[in-house]
Design a protein around this motif. Structure first.
Motif, PDB file in Angstrom:
ATOM      1  N   ALA A  37       1.004  -0.887   0.248  1.00  0.00           N
ATOM      2  CA  ALA A  37      -0.372  -0.756   0.291  1.00  0.00           C
ATOM      3  C   ALA A  37       1.194   1.325   0.063  1.00  0.00           C
ATOM      4  O   ALA A  37       1.412   1.594   0.431  1.00  0.00           O
ATOM      5  CB  ALA A  37      -1.211  -0.190   0.805  1.00  0.00           C
ATOM      6  N   ASN A  38       0.340   2.457  -0.843  1.00  0.00           N
ATOM      7  CA  ASN A  38       1.435   3.905  -0.456  1.00  0.00           C
ATOM      8  C   ASN A  38       0.723   3.885   0.991  1.00  0.00           C
ATOM      9  O   ASN A  38      -0.388   3.991   1.210  1.00  0.00           O
ATOM     10  CB  ASN A  38       0.753   3.965  -1.754  1.00  0.00           C
ATOM     11  N   THR A  39       2.218   4.338   1.338  1.00  0.00           N
ATOM     12  CA  THR A  39       1.729   4.917   2.599  1.00  0.00           C
ATOM     13  C   THR A  39       1.375   6.262   3.654  1.00  0.00           C
ATOM     14  O   THR A  39       0.894   6.706   3.984  1.00  0.00           O
ATOM     15  CB  THR A  39       3.594   5.168   3.007  1.00  0.00           C
ATOM     16  N   GLU A  40       1.095   7.328   1.506  1.00  0.00           N
ATOM     17  CA  GLU A  40       0.296   8.604   1.800  1.00  0.00           C
ATOM     18  C   GLU A  40      -1.135   8.060   1.415  1.00  0.00           C
ATOM     19  O   GLU A  40      -1.960   8.580   2.423  1.00  0.00           O
ATOM     20  CB  GLU A  40       1.412   9.201   1.499  1.00  0.00           C
ATOM     21  N   THR A  41      -1.444   7.277   0.681  1.00  0.00           N
ATOM     22  CA  THR A  41      -2.579   6.911   0.058  1.00  0.00           C
ATOM     23  C   THR A  41      -3.557   5.846   0.929  1.00  0.00           C
ATOM     24  O   THR A  41      -5.064   6.646   0.728  1.00  0.00           O
ATOM     25  CB  THR A  41      -3.049   7.547  -1.224  1.00  0.00           C
ATOM     26  N   LYS A  42      -3.054   5.024   0.883  1.00  0.00           N
ATOM     27  CA  LYS A  42      -3.576   4.162   1.250  1.00  0.00           C
ATOM     28  C   LYS A  42      -3.807   3.081   0.118  1.00  0.00           C
ATOM     29  O   LYS A  42      -5.497   2.817   0.730  1.00  0.00           O
ATOM     30  CB  LYS A  42      -4.402   4.677   2.712  1.00  0.00           C
ATOM     31  N   GLY A  43      -3.536   3.448  -1.017  1.00  0.00           N
ATOM     32  CA  GLY A  43      -4.220   2.613  -2.042  1.00  0.00           C
ATOM     33  C   GLY A  43      -3.528   2.041  -2.409  1.00  0.00           C
ATOM     34  O   GLY A  43      -2.005   1.947  -2.020  1.00  0.00           O
ATOM     35  N   PRO A  44      -3.575   0.692  -3.182  1.00  0.00           N
ATOM     36  CA  PRO A  44      -2.993  -0.715  -3.691  1.00  0.00           C
ATOM     37  C   PRO A  44      -1.323   0.075  -4.675  1.00  0.00           C
ATOM     38  O   PRO A  44      -2.087   0.583  -5.438  1.00  0.00           O
ATOM     39  CB  PRO A  44      -3.904  -1.155  -4.113  1.00  0.00           C
ATOM     40  N   LEU A  45      -0.860  -0.997  -4.481  1.00  0.00           N
ATOM     41  CA  LEU A  45       0.780  -0.753  -5.603  1.00  0.00           C
ATOM     42  C   LEU A  45       0.589  -1.993  -6.276  1.00  0.00           C
ATOM     43  O   LEU A  45       0.218  -2.862  -6.193  1.00  0.00           O
ATOM     44  CB  LEU A  45       1.785   0.006  -4.540  1.00  0.00           C
ATOM     45  N   GLY A  46       0.993  -1.434  -8.139  1.00  0.00           N
ATOM     46  CA  GLY A  46       1.331  -2.861  -8.535  1.00  0.00           C
ATOM     47  C   GLY A  46       2.597  -3.552  -8.284  1.00  0.00           C
ATOM     48  O   GLY A  46       3.558  -2.908  -7.035  1.00  0.00           O
ATOM     49  N   ASP A  47       3.391  -3.931  -9.225  1.00  0.00           N
ATOM     50  CA  ASP A  47       4.264  -5.072  -9.037  1.00  0.00           C
ATOM     51  C   ASP A  47       5.114  -4.716  -9.314  1.00  0.00           C
ATOM     52  O   ASP A  47       5.408  -3.640  -9.853  1.00  0.00           O
ATOM     53  CB  ASP A  47       4.138  -6.167 -10.276  1.00  0.00           C
ATOM     54  N   SER A  48       6.490  -4.709  -7.858  1.00  0.00           N
ATOM     55  CA  SER A  48       7.812  -4.518  -8.178  1.00  0.00           C
ATOM     56  C   SER A  48       7.659  -2.500  -7.322  1.00  0.00           C
ATOM     57  O   SER A  48       8.802  -2.501  -7.022  1.00  0.00           O
ATOM     58  CB  SER A  48       7.967  -4.408  -9.596  1.00  0.00           C
ATOM     59  N   HIS A  49       6.607  -1.819  -6.769  1.00  0.00           N
ATOM     60  CA  HIS A  49       6.072  -0.387  -6.078  1.00  0.00           C
ATOM     61  C   HIS A  49       6.890  -1.028  -5.276  1.00  0.00           C
ATOM     62  O   HIS A  49       6.209  -1.557  -4.074  1.00  0.00           O
ATOM     63  CB  HIS A  49       4.706  -0.218  -6.606  1.00  0.00           C
ATOM     64  N   LEU A  50       7.380   0.364  -4.449  1.00  0.00           N
ATOM     65  CA  LEU A  50       8.003  -0.141  -2.930  1.00  0.00           C
ATOM     66  C   LEU A  50       7.095   0.946  -1.978  1.00  0.00           C
ATOM     67  O   LEU A  50       6.136   1.498  -2.389  1.00  0.00           O
ATOM     68  CB  LEU A  50       8.887   0.172  -2.862  1.00  0.00           C
ATOM     69  N   GLY A  51       6.191   0.058  -0.991  1.00  0.00           N
ATOM     70  CA  GLY A  51       5.559   0.539   0.196  1.00  0.00           C
ATOM     71  C   GLY A  51       5.265  -0.514   1.051  1.00  0.00           C
ATOM     72  O   GLY A  51       6.333  -1.506   1.550  1.00  0.00           O
ATOM     73  N   GLU A  52       3.911   0.399   1.806  1.00  0.00           N
ATOM     74  CA  GLU A  52       4.331  -0.638   2.879  1.00  0.00           C
ATOM     75  C   GLU A  52       3.117  -2.199   3.198  1.00  0.00           C
ATOM     76  O   GLU A  52       2.444  -1.430   2.124  1.00  0.00           O
ATOM     77  CB  GLU A  52       3.149   0.382   3.867  1.00  0.00           C
ATOM     78  N   ILE A  53       4.096  -3.262   3.730  1.00  0.00           N
ATOM     79  CA  ILE A  53       3.051  -4.403   3.544  1.00  0.00           C
ATOM     80  C   ILE A  53       2.173  -4.581   4.848  1.00  0.00           C
ATOM     81  O   ILE A  53       2.574  -3.996   5.588  1.00  0.00           O
ATOM     82  CB  ILE A  53       4.234  -5.419   3.768  1.00  0.00           C
ATOM     83  N   TRP A  54       1.206  -4.341   4.272  1.00  0.00           N
ATOM     84  CA  TRP A  54      -0.587  -5.181   4.908  1.00  0.00           C
ATOM     85  C   TRP A  54      -0.724  -6.633   4.357  1.00  0.00           C
ATOM     86  O   TRP A  54      -0.387  -6.895   3.999  1.00  0.00           O
ATOM     87  CB  TRP A  54      -1.798  -4.477   4.338  1.00  0.00           C
ATOM     88  N   VAL A  55      -1.183  -7.311   5.935  1.00  0.00           N
ATOM     89  CA  VAL A  55      -1.410  -8.100   5.874  1.00  0.00           C
ATOM     90  C   VAL A  55      -3.105  -8.342   6.547  1.00  0.00           C
ATOM     91  O   VAL A  55      -2.789  -7.846   7.029  1.00  0.00           O
ATOM     92  CB  VAL A  55      -0.496  -9.119   6.544  1.00  0.00           C
TER      93      VAL A  55
END
Length: 213
Positions: A15-33
């Motif tokens: 997830a994008n750390t600012e918008t909390k939207g999902p990110l695509g393949d190989s994009h760096l963001g926060e890991i949500w489980v």
């Protein structure tokens, strides 16, 4: 290196750390489980349950807005592969970069400690371990010397050059210490903020300190 296989029943999204939207393949963001084993909170030292909805029960801002996720506080990315598991499903590789709280903000750019530390460790065989943090907008590099103390002075120029060449950053302070000085927690993770506290309190007992200010 890949951090491991995602187990059946466990969903991971970046997830994008600012918008909390999902990110695509190989994009760096926060890991949500999301899994049946997710916690709903934790107990404080006073025995009271502390619920943090933003960490234990959060949702994406768009896309799949129904699934409840737990934020790990770690940066990473997913990379889709052509490999399949025993069930014939495609295996996505998870890469963990490091703690979100320990990212470095320098010159308006975000840097990850592990990237700089890896460059420094690879630069000389006598560097046993390395940790970096910031102090008054300066980059501080602490290295554990695995060789003789006569090499300490030579490491300063080497560390400064490799960080400049590979990351375009100027090192403000180089601290050379004995092996074992780096604080490590029970999970084997470097405690960079504890190291920073020790540096500021003049508790590291360094072999050599070089200031480039």
């Amino acid at each position: 290196m890949e951090s491991g296989k995602i187990l059946p029943g466990v969903k991971v999204i970046i997830a994008n750390t600012e918008t909390k939207g999902p990110l695509g393949d190989s994009h760096l963001g926060e890991i949500w489980v999301s899994s049946p084993h997710n916690a709903t909170g934790y107990y404080t030292v006073y025995g009271e349950e502390a619920l943090h909805a933003d960490h234990f029960s959060t949702k994406l801002s768009f896309g799949d807005t129904q699934t409840v996720w737990a934020r790990t506080g770690y940066l990473g990315f997913l990379r889709r592969t052509e490999l399949t598991d025993a069930c014939g499903e495609r295996h996505d590789a998870l890469y963990v970069v490091g703690s979100l709280d320990e990212t470095l903000e320098l010159r308006g750019m975000r840097y990850h400690p592990i990237d700089i530390e890896t460059s420094v460790i690879r630069s000389h065989k006598s560097i046993a371990e390395c940790a970096v943090f910031t102090w008054t907008n300066l980059l501080v590099v602490v290295v554990e010397l695995g060789g003789s103390e006569q090499e300490a002075l030579d490491l300063v120029a080497l560390v400064t050059n490799v960080v400049l060449e590979e990351h375009y950053l100027i090192v403000g302070v180089v601290v050379v210490v004995d092996p074992g000085v780096m604080p490590i927690n029970s999970r084997g993770e470097k405690q960079r903020m504890h190291l920073r506290d020790g540096f500021l309190a003049d508790q590291l007992d360094p072999i050599y300190v070089a200031y480039n200010m």
